[in-house]
Design an enzyme around this catalytic site. Structure first.
Site, PDB file in Angstrom:
ATOM      1  N   CYS A 196       3.194   0.430  -8.116  1.00 55.32           N
ATOM      2  CA  CYS A 196       3.635  -0.952  -7.957  1.00 55.32           C
ATOM      3  C   CYS A 196       4.129  -1.489  -9.296  1.00 55.32           C
ATOM      4  CB  CYS A 196       2.495  -1.812  -7.437  1.00 55.32           C
ATOM      5  SG  CYS A 196       3.011  -3.478  -7.019  1.00 55.32           S
ATOM      6  N   CYS A 225       0.869  -1.175   0.000  1.00 57.07           N
ATOM      7  CA  CYS A 225       0.000   0.000   0.000  1.00 57.07           C
ATOM      8  C   CYS A 225       0.905   1.225   0.000  1.00 57.07           C
ATOM      9  CB  CYS A 225      -0.998  -0.005   1.163  1.00 57.07           C
ATOM     10  SG  CYS A 225      -0.314   0.179   2.801  1.00 57.07           S
ATOM     11  N   CYS A 257      -2.026   1.130  -3.982  1.00 55.08           N
ATOM     12  CA  CYS A 257      -0.748   1.769  -4.340  1.00 55.08           C
ATOM     13  C   CYS A 257      -0.773   2.293  -5.764  1.00 55.08           C
ATOM     14  CB  CYS A 257       0.440   0.832  -4.122  1.00 55.08           C
ATOM     15  SG  CYS A 257       0.655  -0.473  -5.332  1.00 55.08           S
TER      16      CYS A 257
END
Length: 140
Positions: free
Chosen positions: A92, A14, A88
């Site tokens: 990512c 996250c 996120c």
């Protein structure tokens, strides 16, 4: 190459690595024991884990008070079988051959323990389902 004896590796991601990903990693460690390799990280890690998250997890007997937010690295993603993102976004990195799950969950940042409990409980249910999918028996 994976064998039935191989331990699956799961990375929770996250933004701040201070709430949702910490709860996910803690539950997976608690329920999967040494049958799963567990990591968590954030694309912009906070200075500390959210105190309301620490308190909510302590209520269910899981102590995460010593955990520290960690920075998301390419290596962490590359060495994981399953990458679970929790808000996120595009931060990512995506690699072919990895299994990605995007768990849409409320962000506990800035919220009290009463608001964190339902998020915690939803994460527990999703982690239990993940363990079943991975064929890993729960230890708790």
């Amino acid at each position: 190459m994976s064998t039935p004896a191989a331990r699956p590796s799961v990375l929770f991601v996250c933004v701040h690595n201070a709430g949702r990903s910490q709860m996910g990693a803690a539950y997976l460690t608690h329920l999967g024991g040494d049958q799963v390799d567990v990591r968590s990280a954030g694309s912009a890690p906070a200075d500390a884990v959210n105190p309301a998250v620490v308190k909510a997890m302590a209520e269910v007997g899981i102590d995460i008070s010593a955990q520290k937010p960690k920075t998301l690295t390419t290596e962490a993603v590359q060495s994981s079988d399953v990458v679970i993102t929790m808000g996120c976004g595009d931060a990512c990195p995506v690699f072919p051959g990895k299994r990605y799950l995007d768990w849409q969950l409320d962000d506990p940042a800035g919220r009290g323990v009463d608001a964190v409990r339902p998020i915690r409980d939803e994460i527990e249910q999703r982690v239990r389902a993940l363990l079943t999918e991975l064929g890993v028996p729960t230890t708790a």
